[in-house]
Scaffold this motif. Structure first.
Motif, PDB file in Angstrom:
ATOM      1  N   THR A  33       0.856  -1.179   0.000  1.00 32.52           N
ATOM      2  CA  THR A  33       0.000   0.000   0.000  1.00 32.52           C
ATOM      3  C   THR A  33       0.895   1.233   0.000  1.00 32.52           C
ATOM      4  OG1 THR A  33      -1.887  -1.047   1.072  1.00 32.52           O
ATOM      5  CG2 THR A  33      -1.613   1.327   1.404  1.00 32.52           C
ATOM      6  N   ILE A  34       0.626   2.136  -0.919  1.00 29.05           N
ATOM      7  CA  ILE A  34       1.440   3.336  -1.077  1.00 29.05           C
ATOM      8  C   ILE A  34       0.581   4.568  -0.817  1.00 29.05           C
ATOM      9  CG2 ILE A  34       2.901   4.689  -2.634  1.00 29.05           C
ATOM     10  CD1 ILE A  34       4.027   1.914  -1.948  1.00 29.05           C
ATOM     11  N   GLY A  35       1.109   5.486  -0.049  1.00 30.69           N
ATOM     12  CA  GLY A  35       0.382   6.717   0.251  1.00 30.69           C
ATOM     13  C   GLY A  35       1.192   7.943  -0.119  1.00 30.69           C
ATOM     14  N   TRP A  36       0.480   8.976  -0.505  1.00 28.97           N
ATOM     15  CA  TRP A  36       1.084  10.298  -0.703  1.00 28.97           C
ATOM     16  C   TRP A  36       0.609  11.189   0.436  1.00 28.97           C
ATOM     17  CZ3 TRP A  36       4.844  12.057  -3.752  1.00 28.97           C
ATOM     18  CH2 TRP A  36       5.193  11.331  -4.903  1.00 28.97           C
ATOM     19  N   PHE A  37       1.563  11.799   1.114  1.00 32.85           N
ATOM     20  CA  PHE A  37       1.287  12.669   2.250  1.00 32.85           C
ATOM     21  C   PHE A  37       1.895  14.038   1.977  1.00 32.85           C
ATOM     22  CE2 PHE A  37      -0.184   9.818   5.705  1.00 32.85           C
ATOM     23  CZ  PHE A  37      -0.058   8.614   5.042  1.00 32.85           C
ATOM     24  N   ARG A  38       1.404  15.025   2.695  1.00 29.86           N
ATOM     25  CA  ARG A  38       2.028  16.344   2.610  1.00 29.86           C
ATOM     26  C   ARG A  38       2.212  16.901   4.005  1.00 29.86           C
ATOM     27  NH1 ARG A  38      -2.849  19.708  -0.381  1.00 29.86           N
ATOM     28  NH2 ARG A  38      -4.271  19.883   1.398  1.00 29.86           N
ATOM     29  N   GLN A  39       3.210  17.776   4.111  1.00 28.89           N
ATOM     30  CA  GLN A  39       3.555  18.320   5.421  1.00 28.89           C
ATOM     31  C   GLN A  39       4.009  19.757   5.266  1.00 28.89           C
ATOM     32  OE1 GLN A  39       6.610  16.125   7.561  1.00 28.89           O
ATOM     33  NE2 GLN A  39       5.716  16.735   9.520  1.00 28.89           N
ATOM     34  N   THR A  40       3.502  20.605   6.143  1.00 30.04           N
ATOM     35  CA  THR A  40       3.947  21.985   6.221  1.00 30.04           C
ATOM     36  C   THR A  40       4.605  22.203   7.576  1.00 30.04           C
ATOM     37  OG1 THR A  40       1.743  22.636   6.986  1.00 30.04           O
ATOM     38  CG2 THR A  40       2.211  22.868   4.628  1.00 30.04           C
ATOM     39  N   PRO A  41       5.436  23.226   7.711  1.00 28.98           N
ATOM     40  CA  PRO A  41       6.168  23.446   8.961  1.00 28.98           C
ATOM     41  C   PRO A  41       5.253  23.518  10.173  1.00 28.98           C
ATOM     42  CG  PRO A  41       7.080  24.831   7.257  1.00 28.98           C
ATOM     43  CD  PRO A  41       5.853  24.191   6.670  1.00 28.98           C
ATOM     44  N   GLY A  42       5.611  22.774  11.192  1.00 27.87           N
ATOM     45  CA  GLY A  42       4.869  22.788  12.441  1.00 27.87           C
ATOM     46  C   GLY A  42       3.618  21.930  12.451  1.00 27.87           C
ATOM     47  N   GLY A  48      -2.844  12.586   1.536  1.00 26.68           N
ATOM     48  CA  GLY A  48      -3.562  13.182   0.419  1.00 26.68           C
ATOM     49  C   GLY A  48      -4.278  12.111  -0.367  1.00 26.68           C
ATOM     50  N   ALA A  49      -3.575  10.992  -0.587  1.00 26.47           N
ATOM     51  CA  ALA A  49      -4.143   9.894  -1.361  1.00 26.47           C
ATOM     52  C   ALA A  49      -3.398   8.606  -1.016  1.00 26.47           C
ATOM     53  CB  ALA A  49      -4.049  10.172  -2.852  1.00 26.47           C
ATOM     54  N   CYS A  50      -4.079   7.475  -1.264  1.00 26.92           N
ATOM     55  CA  CYS A  50      -3.509   6.175  -0.945  1.00 26.92           C
ATOM     56  C   CYS A  50      -4.019   5.166  -1.965  1.00 26.92           C
ATOM     57  CB  CYS A  50      -3.926   5.790   0.469  1.00 26.92           C
ATOM     58  SG  CYS A  50      -3.415   4.161   0.996  1.00 26.92           S
ATOM     59  N   ILE A  51      -3.169   4.194  -2.299  1.00 21.70           N
ATOM     60  CA  ILE A  51      -3.587   3.121  -3.195  1.00 21.70           C
ATOM     61  C   ILE A  51      -3.209   1.804  -2.536  1.00 21.70           C
ATOM     62  CG2 ILE A  51      -1.438   3.239  -4.565  1.00 21.70           C
ATOM     63  CD1 ILE A  51      -3.246   2.574  -7.039  1.00 21.70           C
ATOM     64  N   SER A  52      -4.175   0.890  -2.463  1.00 16.05           N
ATOM     65  CA  SER A  52      -3.968  -0.331  -1.701  1.00 16.05           C
ATOM     66  C   SER A  52      -3.163  -1.360  -2.482  1.00 16.05           C
ATOM     67  CB  SER A  52      -5.321  -0.929  -1.299  1.00 16.05           C
ATOM     68  OG  SER A  52      -5.947  -1.521  -2.416  1.00 16.05           O
ATOM     69  N   THR A  58      -8.475   2.956  -4.167  1.00 14.57           N
ATOM     70  CA  THR A  58      -7.878   4.249  -3.842  1.00 14.57           C
ATOM     71  C   THR A  58      -8.675   4.982  -2.778  1.00 14.57           C
ATOM     72  OG1 THR A  58      -9.074   5.300  -5.670  1.00 14.57           O
ATOM     73  CG2 THR A  58      -6.829   4.525  -6.112  1.00 14.57           C
ATOM     74  N   TYR A  59      -7.995   5.856  -2.090  1.00 15.95           N
ATOM     75  CA  TYR A  59      -8.601   6.723  -1.079  1.00 15.95           C
ATOM     76  C   TYR A  59      -8.054   8.125  -1.291  1.00 15.95           C
ATOM     77  CZ  TYR A  59      -9.089   9.152   3.353  1.00 15.95           C
ATOM     78  OH  TYR A  59      -9.358  10.093   4.312  1.00 15.95           O
ATOM     79  N   TYR A  60      -8.940   9.114  -1.152  1.00 17.39           N
ATOM     80  CA  TYR A  60      -8.526  10.509  -1.258  1.00 17.39           C
ATOM     81  C   TYR A  60      -9.042  11.273  -0.046  1.00 17.39           C
ATOM     82  CZ  TYR A  60      -7.523   9.249  -6.056  1.00 17.39           C
ATOM     83  OH  TYR A  60      -7.018   8.637  -7.180  1.00 17.39           O
ATOM     84  N   ALA A  61      -8.163  12.070   0.546  1.00 12.61           N
ATOM     85  CA  ALA A  61      -8.611  12.972   1.589  1.00 12.61           C
ATOM     86  C   ALA A  61      -9.531  14.018   0.972  1.00 12.61           C
ATOM     87  CB  ALA A  61      -7.406  13.645   2.247  1.00 12.61           C
ATOM     88  N   GLY A  66     -11.414  15.074  -6.292  1.00  2.47           N
ATOM     89  CA  GLY A  66     -11.658  15.870  -7.487  1.00  2.47           C
ATOM     90  C   GLY A  66     -10.426  16.542  -8.037  1.00  2.47           C
ATOM     91  N   ARG A  67      -9.353  16.564  -7.266  1.00  2.00           N
ATOM     92  CA  ARG A  67      -8.105  17.229  -7.708  1.00  2.00           C
ATOM     93  C   ARG A  67      -6.954  16.252  -7.865  1.00  2.00           C
ATOM     94  NH1 ARG A  67      -9.503  21.643  -3.949  1.00  2.00           N
ATOM     95  NH2 ARG A  67     -10.140  23.438  -5.192  1.00  2.00           N
ATOM     96  N   PHE A  68      -6.914  15.192  -7.031  1.00  2.00           N
ATOM     97  CA  PHE A  68      -5.798  14.252  -7.044  1.00  2.00           C
ATOM     98  C   PHE A  68      -6.209  12.944  -7.695  1.00  2.00           C
ATOM     99  CE2 PHE A  68      -3.729  15.924  -2.838  1.00  2.00           C
ATOM    100  CZ  PHE A  68      -3.502  17.150  -3.445  1.00  2.00           C
ATOM    101  N   THR A  69      -5.254  12.333  -8.387  1.00  2.47           N
ATOM    102  CA  THR A  69      -5.422  10.975  -8.894  1.00  2.47           C
ATOM    103  C   THR A  69      -4.143  10.211  -8.618  1.00  2.47           C
ATOM    104  OG1 THR A  69      -6.877  11.735 -10.682  1.00  2.47           O
ATOM    105  CG2 THR A  69      -5.932   9.526 -10.876  1.00  2.47           C
ATOM    106  N   ILE A  70      -4.272   9.096  -7.901  1.00  5.07           N
ATOM    107  CA  ILE A  70      -3.122   8.255  -7.600  1.00  5.07           C
ATOM    108  C   ILE A  70      -3.179   7.033  -8.505  1.00  5.07           C
ATOM    109  CG2 ILE A  70      -4.305   7.029  -5.727  1.00  5.07           C
ATOM    110  CD1 ILE A  70      -1.589   6.972  -4.234  1.00  5.07           C
ATOM    111  N   SER A  71      -2.030   6.624  -9.016  1.00  2.74           N
ATOM    112  CA  SER A  71      -2.008   5.497  -9.945  1.00  2.74           C
ATOM    113  C   SER A  71      -0.665   4.792  -9.864  1.00  2.74           C
ATOM    114  CB  SER A  71      -2.266   5.980 -11.382  1.00  2.74           C
ATOM    115  OG  SER A  71      -1.256   6.882 -11.805  1.00  2.74           O
TER     116      SER A  71
END
Length: 125
Positions: A33-42, A48-52, A58-61, A66-71
């Motif tokens: 399972t692969i996930g895309w995450f994002r992080q800002t300071p603090g 953001g998205a995950c693919i099993s 797929t899962y989208y936060a 509507g904006r992200f597509t994981i593949s």
């Protein structure tokens, strides 16, 4: 040695698009399972998205719906995150992670074992 490497970040204007790549080495991403995450300071790393691994479901936060597509592109041992209609609030360091135990969706960063070094995405207004 298992490693992940992100690429594709950069500076984009509001409304623009980017495709991030997460390339694996030393192990096969197709079986994880692969996930895309994002992080800002603090702030904590957020999904953001995950693919099993089991069926590539797929899962989208909410922020990514509507904006992200994981593949996956298994022949290149790579997982992509296509992002469109980007807004300045999407500015962050984006990381991909691999959960080596999960078969399904994994939403939390604590579930992930391997991480890449991150790629900066900056969306200008």
């Amino acid at each position: 040695q298992a490693q992940l490497a992100e690429s594709g970040g950069g500076l984009v204007q509001s409304g623009g698009s980017l495709r991030l790549s997460c390339r694996g080495s030393g192990f096969t991403l197709e079986y994880n399972t692969i996930g895309w995450f994002r992080q800002t300071p603090g702030k904590e790393r957020e999904v953001g998205a995950c693919i099993s691994s089991s069926d590539s479901s797929t899962y989208y936060a909410d922020s990514g719906k509507g904006r992200f597509t994981i593949s996956r592109e298994n022949a290149k041992n790579t997982v992509y995150l296509h992002m469109k209609s980007l807004k300045p609030k999407a500015t962050a360091v984006y990381y991909c992670g691999a959960d080596i135990e999960a078969l399904g969706i994994a939403q939390f960063s604590s579930e992930y074992y391997y991480w890449g070094q991150g790629t900066q995405v900056t969306v200008s207004s």
